[in-house]
Design a protein around this motif. Structure first.
Motif, short mmCIF file in Angstrom:
data_model
loop_
_atom_site.label_atom_id
_atom_site.label_comp_id
_atom_site.label_asym_id
_atom_site.label_seq_id
_atom_site.Cartn_x
_atom_site.Cartn_y
_atom_site.Cartn_z
N ASN A 135 1.00 -1.07 -0.02
CA ASN A 135 -0.10 0.19 0.06
C ASN A 135 1.00 1.24 0.03
OD1 ASN A 135 -2.79 -1.03 0.16
ND2 ASN A 135 -2.13 -1.73 2.14
N LYS A 136 1.81 1.26 0.69
CA LYS A 136 2.61 2.63 1.14
C LYS A 136 3.60 2.56 -0.25
CE LYS A 136 1.67 2.37 5.71
NZ LYS A 136 1.04 0.92 5.82
N THR A 137 4.09 1.66 -0.69
CA THR A 137 5.17 1.35 -1.94
C THR A 137 4.44 2.09 -3.18
OG1 THR A 137 5.84 -0.66 -1.24
CG2 THR A 137 6.66 0.09 -3.23
N PHE B 149 11.94 -3.48 0.05
CA PHE B 149 12.33 -4.73 0.75
C PHE B 149 11.42 -5.44 1.40
CE2 PHE B 149 16.16 -1.81 1.21
CZ PHE B 149 16.53 -2.43 0.04
N GLU B 150 11.25 -6.92 1.18
CA GLU B 150 10.11 -7.53 2.09
C GLU B 150 10.83 -8.85 2.46
OE1 GLU B 150 7.24 -7.35 3.68
OE2 GLU B 150 7.88 -9.54 4.19
N LYS B 151 10.95 -9.22 3.55
CA LYS B 151 11.56 -10.49 4.30
C LYS B 151 10.99 -11.61 3.91
CE LYS B 151 13.17 -11.68 8.67
NZ LYS B 151 13.18 -11.27 10.29
N ARG C 160 6.96 -15.06 0.30
CA ARG C 160 5.44 -15.11 -0.15
C ARG C 160 4.76 -14.06 -0.16
NH1 ARG C 160 1.27 -15.73 2.72
NH2 ARG C 160 2.41 -15.64 4.54
N ARG C 161 4.81 -12.95 0.84
CA ARG C 161 4.24 -11.66 0.78
C ARG C 161 4.81 -10.69 -0.25
NH1 ARG C 161 1.22 -10.14 5.10
NH2 ARG C 161 2.09 -7.95 5.38
N ALA C 162 6.27 -11.16 -0.55
CA ALA C 162 6.88 -10.44 -1.59
C ALA C 162 6.14 -10.44 -2.84
CB ALA C 162 8.38 -10.44 -1.69
N GLN D 10 14.28 -10.06 1.16
CA GLN D 10 15.29 -9.53 1.75
C GLN D 10 15.02 -8.67 3.06
OE1 GLN D 10 17.07 -7.21 -1.44
NE2 GLN D 10 18.82 -6.82 -0.08
N ASP D 11 15.89 -9.12 4.13
CA ASP D 11 15.64 -8.71 5.23
C ASP D 11 16.28 -7.23 5.15
OD1 ASP D 11 16.28 -7.97 7.85
OD2 ASP D 11 16.58 -9.86 8.65
N PHE D 12 15.70 -5.92 5.67
CA PHE D 12 16.12 -4.51 5.54
C PHE D 12 17.47 -4.61 6.51
CE2 PHE D 12 16.23 -0.45 7.71
CZ PHE D 12 16.41 0.24 6.54
N LEU E 120 9.61 3.58 7.05
CA LEU E 120 9.81 2.21 7.87
C LEU E 120 8.31 1.90 8.59
CD1 LEU E 120 12.90 3.01 10.16
CD2 LEU E 120 12.84 2.16 7.79
N ASP E 121 7.87 0.77 8.16
CA ASP E 121 6.52 0.51 8.56
C ASP E 121 6.54 -0.98 9.13
OD1 ASP E 121 3.58 0.77 8.86
OD2 ASP E 121 3.52 -0.21 7.02
N PRO E 122 7.36 -1.32 9.98
CA PRO E 122 7.61 -2.56 10.76
C PRO E 122 6.30 -3.35 10.90
CG PRO E 122 8.22 -1.11 12.17
CD PRO E 122 8.11 -0.23 10.99
N1 SAM Z 1 4.16 -1.20 4.25
C1 SAM Z 1 3.08 -2.35 4.29
C2 SAM Z 1 1.67 -1.83 3.44
O1 SAM Z 1 1.45 -0.81 3.81
O2 SAM Z 1 1.34 -2.39 2.53
C3 SAM Z 1 2.85 -3.00 5.49
C4 SAM Z 1 3.60 -3.86 6.08
S1 SAM Z 1 3.69 -5.01 7.43
C5 SAM Z 1 2.90 -3.93 8.79
C6 SAM Z 1 5.30 -5.15 8.10
C7 SAM Z 1 5.89 -6.21 6.67
O3 SAM Z 1 7.34 -6.16 7.31
C8 SAM Z 1 5.74 -7.81 6.77
O4 SAM Z 1 5.21 -7.84 5.54
C9 SAM Z 1 6.95 -8.31 7.29
O5 SAM Z 1 6.92 -9.59 6.66
C10 SAM Z 1 7.79 -7.34 6.85
N2 SAM Z 1 9.14 -7.28 7.53
C11 SAM Z 1 9.34 -7.64 8.83
N3 SAM Z 1 10.81 -7.57 9.06
C12 SAM Z 1 11.22 -7.27 7.80
C13 SAM Z 1 12.76 -6.99 7.74
N4 SAM Z 1 13.65 -7.29 8.67
N5 SAM Z 1 13.09 -6.84 6.56
C14 SAM Z 1 12.24 -6.63 5.48
N6 SAM Z 1 10.66 -6.82 5.81
C15 SAM Z 1 10.27 -7.18 7.08
#
Ligand code: SAM
Length: 346
Positions: free
Chosen positions: A112-114, A138-140, A143-145, A167-169, A187-189
């Motif tokens: 959504n935010k991207t 980035f998306e760790k 599957r969600r990526a 990829q882990d940020f 950053l939206d963790p």
């Molecule tokens: N920003 C997204 C949106 O608006 O659609 C929602 C993000 S959601 C709250 C958090 C996401 O961060 C999850 O998909 C999770 O898998 C991912 N995530 C968690 N730790 C991460 C990391 N270290 N690096 C990259 N992604 C990570």
């Protein structure tokens, strides 16, 4: 569950995707049978189809619940995106411009935010097709990526976005040549999700919620918390991860703007993380400070709900700089938190 039926008190929030359409076009086509409402209250209380143009976030509409979007062309073609109002705050607050260079979305899926970042870049610079700027998303979770990839494609932001699948940020090297022009980070963790509509601030034995369109911020994970002690432990673990992420973002050599957001109502994940980040050695060494209310984009400067002063250790500038929302407070939005960080020189 305590919060069952809560959704009924909320409008449907619709972000018009500036890459593909305009509010005017959507009012004349998709929503031509809707009547203009005077307030957000009218949307949830009046029967029939109503529409309200949001006064804070550009290109945002609120409409009466009940429309089946699966059959709506504007939705399936990415002209409109279902996204809660509060979830639109971070990209709007970050306000990336061409002079900011490349942008990082650290935790991106479902996107959504991207896609909102891409739309803002485009609005500031419509000759976007050959845009020299890149959004590194980035998306760790791989599957969600994939969901993120689909959303970026539908929203028309593929050419400007590079997806870091799985990829882990935290593993990204801020001093790498590749990220030397990154000037802004969003950053939206992962968080407790306690602000999500339909979820309690202390969920008890909940099964994961079925996905619905307005829940884009959800992680897809709902951890069962059975006691106050469990909740404290979970919040401690989450806030330590959130702080680490923020401190990592502070290290990008050319970064001048960062937003940090959660869909949590717990101050441990919100003002407390902001205060700890500002007190860190890295923040002091690099000159990071809070984005003050008076320096924020107009719609968010005007947003009335601000951070909790006590949770910000009595620092009123920090608390005023923080933007909050609470479920059920009459604004029709989910529980949310966002703060911006800036520095003057790099
Ligand atoms: N920003 C997204 C949106 O608006 O659609 C929602 C993000 S959601 C709250 C958090 C996401 O961060 C999850 O998909 C999770 O898998 C991912 N995530 C968690 N730790 C991460 C990391 N270290 N690096 C990259 N992604 C990570």
């Amino acid at each position: 569950r305590a919060s069952a039926g809560e959704e009924a008190n909320y409008p449907r929030w619709v972000r018009v995707n500036a890459l593909k359409s305009t509010v005017e076009e959507q009012l004349e086509t998709t929503f031509s049978k809707h009547t203009r409402a005077e307030s957000i209250q009218d949307i949830v209380t009046k029967s029939g189809r109503h529409i309200y143009i949001d006064p804070h976030v550009p290109n945002l509409l609120a409409i009466s619940a009940g429309m089946d979007f699966a059959k709506v062309e504007a939705y399936t073609s990415g002209k409109i995106i279902l996204q809660d109002k509060a979830s639109c705050f971070p990209a709007y607050l970050l306000d990336p411009r061409s002079e900011d260079g490349d942008v990082i979305d650290a935790c991106s899926a479902p996107g959504n935010k991207t896609t909102h970042l891409a739309a803002i870049l485009y609005q500031h610079r419509p000759e976007f097709e050959d845009a020299p700027q890149t959004i590194y998303a980035f998306e760790k979770d791989s599957r969600r990526a994939q969901t993120l990839e689909k959303m970026v494609k539908i929203a028309g932001s593929k050419s400007v976005t590079r997806i870091g699948f799985g990829q882990d940020f935290l593993q990204v090297d801020p001093t790498s040549e590749k990220y030397k022009d990154v000037g802004a980070l969003l950053l939206d963790p992962s968080c407790s999700g306690s602000g999500i509509v339909g979820r309690d601030s202390m969920p008890e034995l909940h099964l994961p919620d079925p996905p619905t369109d307005n829940r884009g911020d959800d992680d897809g994970v709902e951890t069962v918390v059975k006691s106050e002690k469990d909740l404290e432990a979970r919040l401690e673990a989450l806030s330590s991860f959130q702080l680490t992420l923020l401190l990592h973002a502070f290290r990008f050599p050319r970064a001048k703007k960062i937003t940090y957001s959660t869909c949590s109502v717990h101050s441990q994940e919100n003002e407390r993380v902001v205060i700890r980040a500002l007190a860190s050695d890295i923040a002091k060494a690099k000159g990071w400070r809070i984005l003050r209310r008076e320096d924020q984009v107009s719609g968010l400067r005007d947003w009335p709900v601000r951070g909790v002063v006590e949770a910000a250790e009595g620092d009123e500038t920090v608390a005023e700089g923080c933007i909050r929302s609470y479920k059920g407070d009459g604004h029709g939005v989910m529980g949310f938190f966002v703060a911006g960080f800036v520095r003057d020189s790099v």
